[in-house]
Design a protein around this motif. Structure first.
Motif, PDB file in Angstrom:
ATOM      1  N   LEU A   1       0.837  -1.202   0.000  1.00  0.00           N
ATOM      2  CA  LEU A   1       0.000   0.000   0.000  1.00  0.00           C
ATOM      3  C   LEU A   1       0.864   1.241   0.000  1.00  0.00           C
ATOM      4  CD1 LEU A   1      -2.759   1.375   0.221  1.00  0.00           C
ATOM      5  CD2 LEU A   1      -2.622   1.056   2.703  1.00  0.00           C
ATOM      6  N   VAL A   2       0.655   2.076  -0.998  1.00  0.00           N
ATOM      7  CA  VAL A   2       1.271   3.401  -1.059  1.00  0.00           C
ATOM      8  C   VAL A   2       0.164   4.421  -0.818  1.00  0.00           C
ATOM      9  CG1 VAL A   2       2.517   5.071  -2.467  1.00  0.00           C
ATOM     10  CG2 VAL A   2       3.015   2.639  -2.705  1.00  0.00           C
ATOM     11  N   ARG A   3       0.343   5.263   0.182  1.00  0.00           N
ATOM     12  CA  ARG A   3      -0.685   6.249   0.508  1.00  0.00           C
ATOM     13  C   ARG A   3      -0.184   7.645   0.152  1.00  0.00           C
ATOM     14  NH1 ARG A   3      -2.344   4.572   5.424  1.00  0.00           N
ATOM     15  NH2 ARG A   3      -3.959   3.408   4.321  1.00  0.00           N
ATOM     16  N   LEU A   4      -0.916   8.315  -0.732  1.00  0.00           N
ATOM     17  CA  LEU A   4      -0.596   9.689  -1.103  1.00  0.00           C
ATOM     18  C   LEU A   4      -1.417  10.644  -0.240  1.00  0.00           C
ATOM     19  CD1 LEU A   4      -0.560   9.370  -4.998  1.00  0.00           C
ATOM     20  CD2 LEU A   4       1.329   9.053  -3.394  1.00  0.00           C
ATOM     21  N   PRO A   5      -0.810  11.720   0.266  1.00  0.00           N
ATOM     22  CA  PRO A   5      -1.523  12.617   1.187  1.00  0.00           C
ATOM     23  C   PRO A   5      -2.646  13.397   0.533  1.00  0.00           C
ATOM     24  CG  PRO A   5       0.641  13.497   0.633  1.00  0.00           C
ATOM     25  CD  PRO A   5       0.602  12.105   0.081  1.00  0.00           C
ATOM     26  N   ARG A   6      -2.605  13.558  -0.776  1.00  0.00           N
ATOM     27  CA  ARG A   6      -3.688  14.241  -1.489  1.00  0.00           C
ATOM     28  C   ARG A   6      -3.797  13.657  -2.885  1.00  0.00           C
ATOM     29  NH1 ARG A   6      -1.769  18.189  -5.052  1.00  0.00           N
ATOM     30  NH2 ARG A   6       0.433  18.754  -4.828  1.00  0.00           N
ATOM     31  N   ASN A   7      -4.916  13.908  -3.518  1.00  0.00           N
ATOM     32  CA  ASN A   7      -5.152  13.358  -4.844  1.00  0.00           C
ATOM     33  C   ASN A   7      -4.215  13.976  -5.872  1.00  0.00           C
ATOM     34  OD1 ASN A   7      -7.079  13.789  -7.585  1.00  0.00           O
ATOM     35  ND2 ASN A   7      -7.028  11.746  -6.718  1.00  0.00           N
ATOM     36  N   ARG A   8      -3.469  13.117  -6.560  1.00  0.00           N
ATOM     37  CA  ARG A   8      -2.509  13.590  -7.559  1.00  0.00           C
ATOM     38  C   ARG A   8      -2.900  13.178  -8.982  1.00  0.00           C
ATOM     39  NH1 ARG A   8       2.388  15.066  -5.494  1.00  0.00           N
ATOM     40  NH2 ARG A   8       2.561  16.027  -7.544  1.00  0.00           N
ATOM     41  N   GLY A   9      -3.857  12.289  -9.145  1.00  0.00           N
ATOM     42  CA  GLY A   9      -4.254  11.843 -10.468  1.00  0.00           C
ATOM     43  C   GLY A   9      -3.770  10.430 -10.753  1.00  0.00           C
ATOM     44  N   SER A  10      -4.505   9.745 -11.630  1.00  0.00           N
ATOM     45  CA  SER A  10      -4.196   8.339 -11.908  1.00  0.00           C
ATOM     46  C   SER A  10      -2.833   8.173 -12.583  1.00  0.00           C
ATOM     47  CB  SER A  10      -5.287   7.730 -12.793  1.00  0.00           C
ATOM     48  OG  SER A  10      -5.375   8.409 -14.033  1.00  0.00           O
ATOM     49  N   GLY A  11      -2.408   9.156 -13.372  1.00  0.00           N
ATOM     50  CA  GLY A  11      -1.101   9.061 -14.018  1.00  0.00           C
ATOM     51  C   GLY A  11       0.034   9.083 -13.017  1.00  0.00           C
ATOM     52  N   PHE A  12      -0.063   9.975 -12.035  1.00  0.00           N
ATOM     53  CA  PHE A  12       0.946  10.036 -10.985  1.00  0.00           C
ATOM     54  C   PHE A  12       0.964   8.735 -10.191  1.00  0.00           C
ATOM     55  CE2 PHE A  12       2.485  11.078  -6.743  1.00  0.00           C
ATOM     56  CZ  PHE A  12       3.617  11.839  -7.006  1.00  0.00           C
TER      57      PHE A  12
END
Length: 319
Positions: A81-92
């Motif tokens: 699981l990689v958790r991003l702190p905010r939405n960056r987009g599916s490409g990112f």
């Protein structure tokens, strides 16, 4: 522009000593009602096929409770699981997942129940035919705003096919498997949004990598669509042109310069016949502009040949 650094993993299952052959990169953004079902059917299909795999889930800043479900899944299943702190987009999310993948074969898919994720093993097996990338070509269009999406996608696909000189049955399918070692040089080109799948397709085709298409069923999505037809269609067109300018600019400059030059020659003949041999100023300007466009295209092509990213694998190694 330098690529954004990859965030640290927040939850890792190391799979013991099991060799990872396939990494399934699964971006998740507000898919709480069905993400568990998607992960479980991906795992079931690959386990039944006897594949050594990992499911690398990228939580792209979900706010609907998907995060809690993913925490439970990380404890129950062999996923990372990689958790991003905010939405960056599916490409990112897909770029981060591909960079951190441990499998040589990377699968991109979605968590919205549209793609046949239980058939990922069959998609992966197609790579044994010597292909560098296998794309699931959808046989139907189930998205919102079909009246706008269908003709727009058709025109963009035709433009892309012309520019890379390859037939492309489905330019922006999110269901694909490819060799990570071939894709790595092109990951920095991926935009943050939906057109990342268009980019990876064009990057492979423009550099003579072998891309194969297999027909797949495409179901109606679960949850709310994140696709904005006007904004994302404009991005698709922009990205197609950008990719061609990155890899084969002569496909743009030569036809444009040729049309202007032909028009200027016609105007020159008209001036000679109609004006007693006096050549108009606008005719001279047309001739100069057409030659400058061709020269600019040749210069751009030279720059591409020197600096454009390319896979270091030879054709023999890819086979």
């Amino acid at each position: 522009m330098a690529a954004d650094p990859a965030p640290p993993l927040t939850s890792v299952d190391d799979h013991g000593d099991v060799a990872v052959e396939v990494t399934v990169v699964l971006p998740v953004f507000n898919e709480v009602t069905h993400v568990r079902e998607e992960v479980e059917r991906i795992a079931a299909g690959l386990t039944e096929a006897g594949k050594g795999f990992e499911i690398l889930v990228v939580d792209d800043g979900s706010t609907d409770g998907s995060t809690a479900v993913l925490d439970d899944l990380a404890a129950e299943h062999a996923i990372r699981l990689v958790r991003l702190p905010r939405n960056r987009g599916s490409g990112f999310a897909r770029r981060i997942g591909t960079e951190q993948a441990r499998g040589e074969i990377v699968v991109w898919t979605d968590a919205d129940m549209t793609y046949p994720n239980h058939e990922i093993a069959a998609l992966v097996d197609q790579l044994d035919g010597g292909w560098d990338q296998v794309v699931g070509a959808r046989t139907s269009e189930q998205g919102t705003h079909r009246w706008a999406r269908v003709p727009a996608k058709f025109l963009i696909r035709k433009l892309a096919s012309y520019l890379v000189k390859e037939r492309i049955p489905d330019l922006n399918s999110g269901f694909r498997a490819f060799k990570r070692s071939v894709a790595l040089p092109y990951l920095h080109l991926l935009p943050t949004g939906f057109s990342c799948v268009t980019t990876i397709t064009l990057a492979f085709l423009a550099n003579a990598h072998l891309v194969h298409y297999v027909p797949i069923d495409y179901a109606e999505r679960a949850g709310e669509s994140k696709f904005h037809w006007r904004r994302d269609t404009a991005r698709y067109v922009q990205q197609v042109v950008r990719m061609v300018m990155t890899f084969n600019p002569l496909r743009v400059f030569l036809p444009l310069g040729g049309v202007l030059f032909a028009g200027s020659i016609g105007k020159l003949v008209f001036d000679i016949v109609d004006k007693g041999g006096r050549i108009a100023t606008n005719t001279v300007i047309l001739i100069i502009v057409s030659m400058q466009i061709v020269a600019l295209g040749l210069l751009a092509d030279l720059v591409v040949r020197v600096v454009a990213p390319r896979s270091s694998q030879t054709a023999a190694e890819r086979r």
